[in-house]
Motif scaffolding. Structure first.
Motif, short mmCIF file in Angstrom:
data_model
loop_
_atom_site.label_atom_id
_atom_site.label_comp_id
_atom_site.label_asym_id
_atom_site.label_seq_id
_atom_site.Cartn_x
_atom_site.Cartn_y
_atom_site.Cartn_z
N ASN A 82 53.93 11.90 27.36
CA ASN A 82 52.84 12.51 26.58
C ASN A 82 51.49 11.90 26.97
N LEU A 83 51.45 10.60 27.15
CA LEU A 83 50.21 9.94 27.54
C LEU A 83 49.74 10.42 28.91
N LEU A 84 50.68 10.58 29.82
CA LEU A 84 50.33 11.08 31.15
C LEU A 84 49.80 12.51 31.07
N ALA A 85 50.47 13.35 30.27
CA ALA A 85 50.05 14.74 30.15
C ALA A 85 48.70 14.86 29.44
N MET A 86 48.47 14.05 28.41
CA MET A 86 47.21 14.12 27.66
C MET A 86 46.02 13.85 28.57
N ASN A 87 46.18 12.90 29.49
CA ASN A 87 45.09 12.60 30.42
C ASN A 87 44.85 13.76 31.38
N ARG A 88 45.94 14.42 31.79
CA ARG A 88 45.78 15.52 32.74
C ARG A 88 45.14 16.74 32.09
N VAL A 89 45.53 17.06 30.85
CA VAL A 89 45.01 18.28 30.21
C VAL A 89 43.72 18.01 29.45
N GLN A 90 43.26 16.77 29.46
CA GLN A 90 41.97 16.39 28.88
C GLN A 90 41.86 16.79 27.41
N LEU A 91 42.88 16.39 26.62
CA LEU A 91 42.88 16.63 25.18
C LEU A 91 42.77 15.30 24.46
N SER A 92 42.05 15.31 23.33
CA SER A 92 42.05 14.13 22.47
C SER A 92 43.39 14.06 21.74
N VAL A 95 52.30 20.60 39.88
CA VAL A 95 51.61 21.56 39.00
C VAL A 95 50.11 21.50 39.29
N PRO A 96 49.48 22.63 39.58
CA PRO A 96 48.04 22.62 39.83
C PRO A 96 47.27 21.99 38.67
N VAL A 97 46.22 21.24 38.99
CA VAL A 97 45.46 20.50 37.99
C VAL A 97 44.91 21.42 36.90
N ALA A 98 44.53 22.62 37.25
CA ALA A 98 43.94 23.54 36.28
C ALA A 98 44.96 24.18 35.34
N ASN A 99 46.25 24.09 35.67
CA ASN A 99 47.30 24.76 34.87
C ASN A 99 47.73 23.87 33.70
N HIS A 100 46.86 23.75 32.71
CA HIS A 100 47.15 22.86 31.58
C HIS A 100 48.36 23.32 30.78
N ASP A 101 48.46 24.61 30.50
CA ASP A 101 49.58 25.10 29.70
C ASP A 101 50.90 24.94 30.45
N GLN A 102 50.87 25.14 31.76
CA GLN A 102 52.09 24.96 32.54
C GLN A 102 52.56 23.51 32.50
N LEU A 103 51.61 22.57 32.52
CA LEU A 103 51.97 21.16 32.44
C LEU A 103 52.58 20.83 31.08
N LEU A 104 52.03 21.43 30.01
CA LEU A 104 52.62 21.22 28.69
C LEU A 104 54.03 21.81 28.61
N GLY A 105 54.26 22.91 29.31
CA GLY A 105 55.61 23.46 29.37
C GLY A 105 56.56 22.50 30.05
N LEU A 106 56.14 21.89 31.15
CA LEU A 106 56.94 20.89 31.83
C LEU A 106 57.22 19.71 30.90
N LEU A 107 56.21 19.31 30.15
CA LEU A 107 56.37 18.20 29.20
C LEU A 107 57.43 18.52 28.16
N ILE A 108 57.40 19.73 27.61
CA ILE A 108 58.39 20.12 26.60
C ILE A 108 59.80 20.10 27.20
N GLY A 109 59.93 20.64 28.40
CA GLY A 109 61.25 20.67 29.03
C GLY A 109 61.83 19.29 29.25
N THR A 110 60.99 18.36 29.70
CA THR A 110 61.48 17.00 29.97
C THR A 110 61.63 16.17 28.70
N ASN A 111 60.99 16.59 27.60
CA ASN A 111 61.11 15.85 26.33
C ASN A 111 62.30 16.31 25.50
N VAL A 112 62.45 17.63 25.29
CA VAL A 112 63.51 18.13 24.41
C VAL A 112 64.75 18.54 25.17
#
Length: 429
Positions: A182-192, A356-373
């Motif tokens: 989650n920490l890695l993904a948060m930095n990539r998608v630039q979310l607080s 995953v392309p840097v601009a594909n924020h939603d795709q990265l969150l999808g990857l995060l969900i898959g690897t988490n749950v």
């Protein structure tokens, strides 16, 4: 009266041949069974762990993984190995100091003898621990609590143990602190942190509802409806209880306040080891070291690094694709979930994030969900599951891995659908 050579009276009408057969059969049955060869006494997962390490070492020796890269990998995971070893020792000694017995008794008393209430309390406790601390803390500290709770309540231990491992893996979506990925993904998608939580609220809610239903269906509904609440526990050695409780509290506070877990965990573990060395030295032995887990992690990273140098990145790109829309989200999540159960979710996330392309924020969150749950099927799919398995083994709880994988497959598919659906809904709201 006619007797046999063994001094037993012969049965009427029995022949000498029958008497000999009876004596021989009895004598053979009384002989101790020969010990099994050592390779048959080794657990199947131990073969997997050692095999991975041997495979990684061979990859380095044969030049498939350059020595410089192997050294860099070992240096990168060394803090992780120290952390894992430290927290497992901390949890084991805290359990021996009866810290978890005391907590377990309070949980079972609070449920007032109701299996349904106990299920709800355990579910909330496991989810909160994972969300506000992290999944490894749940696996390390909560597993002994759940197992002790089962003993205190006189109920089957497996439903409580499965609550721990499934919630450790599936309740880690909401906050960045819940999971390293989650920490890695948060930095990539630039979310607080608050923005991250808002985006992942629906996926997390969907995952929790599905997992709660599957836990009840597969495990909890078979438990007796009522149990006898136990009496409060008084620690045998109050000094060790205080030392273990203080060490666990400091560790949790360190995680909450953002201190480095790589030095907080070893310091807390050392403090408890010193307490046992002073007051109960006989409890200390080399068996406290979780060698199985350390061997597995080291071998896993070496093998994954080797595969990465020989086409893994191209393969991951082909699986995940570069579509920034709904299709890309689903593909990334599916690839992350499936591959996490084949390999392990941490290296799979890292390999997927790299393509995953840097601009594909939603795709990265999808990857995060898959690897988490997703890592609910195989015992090596996540470090949390490995830590949990170590705790169950130490407590004498035998896991039927066939049933574990079957129930995990059904739960993973349903949880995947609910959490990915929640993400897509939050994207389009």
């Amino acid at each position: 009266m006619k007797t046999t050579k063994a001094g037993r009276p012969a049965r009427a009408g029995s022949s000498p041949a029958a008497e000999v057969t009876m004596i021989q059969t009895t004598d053979v049955a009384e002989l101790p069974a020969p010990p099994r060869p050592w390779w048959r006494r080794v657990d199947a997962l131990d073969w997997v762990r050692v095999g991975l390490l041997v495979g990684g070492v061979l990859a380095v020796a044969l030049g498939l993984l350059p020595r410089a890269d192997a050294r860099e990998t070992v240096e990168r995971i060394l803090p992780l190995l120290i952390f894992l070893g430290a927290v497992i020792i901390l949890a084991e000694l805290a359990a021996r100091a009866q810290v978890f017995d005391v907590i377990a008794a309070r949980i079972t008393i609070a449920a007032r003898g109701s299996n349904l209430a106990l299920f709800a309390l355990c579910l909330l406790f496991a989810a909160a621990t994972t969300i506000f601390l992290n999944l490894d803390t749940t696996a390390v500290l909560l597993t002994p609590v759940m197992l002790a709770t089962a003993v205190r309540a006189g109920v089957p231990a497996l439903p409580l143990a499965m609550t721990t491992v499934w919630l450790a893996n599936t309740a880690s979506l909401l906050l960045p602190v819940s999971n390293l990925t989650n920490l890695l993904a948060m930095n990539r998608v630039q979310l607080s942190p608050l923005e991250f939580a808002a985006r992942m609220a629906l996926p997390q809610l969907g995952a929790l509802l599905v997992v709660a239903g599957c836990l009840w269906l597969f495990y909890w509904r078979r438990s007796p409806a009522r149990y006898e609440p136990p009496a409060p526990v008084k620690p045998v050695d109050r000094r060790l209880f205080i030392a273990g409780s203080a060490a666990c509290a400091v560790f949790i506070l360190g995680v909450i306040t953002g201190l480095s877990i790589y030095w907080v965990a070893p310091l807390c573990a050392v403090a408890v080891v010193v307490a046992f060395a002073v007051w109960r030295r006989a409890e200390l032995s080399w068996k406290l070291l979780p060698w199985r887990l350390l061997v597995f992690v080291t071998g896993l990273f070496l093998v994954v690094d080797t595969i990465g140098r020989h086409g893994l990145s191209d393969w991951m790109t082909a699986l995940i694709g570069t579509d920034p829309g709904d299709e890309g989200v689903i593909r990334a999540a599916a690839a992350g979930g499936v591959l996490s159960n084949v390999l392990n979710n941490l290296p799979v996330y890292l390999a997927g994030e790299a393509v995953v392309p840097v601009a594909n924020h939603d795709q990265l969150l999808g990857l995060l969900i898959g690897t988490n749950v997703g890592p609910l099927i195989t015992p090596w799919a996540s470090l949390a599951t490995l830590i949990w398995a170590e705790s169950c083994t130490s407590a004498g709880l035998k896991i039927q891995w066939g049933r574990f994988m079957l129930a995990g497959t059904v739960t993973a598919v349903l949880t995947f659908a609910a959490s990915v659906g929640g993400l897509l809904l939050s994207i389009h709201l």
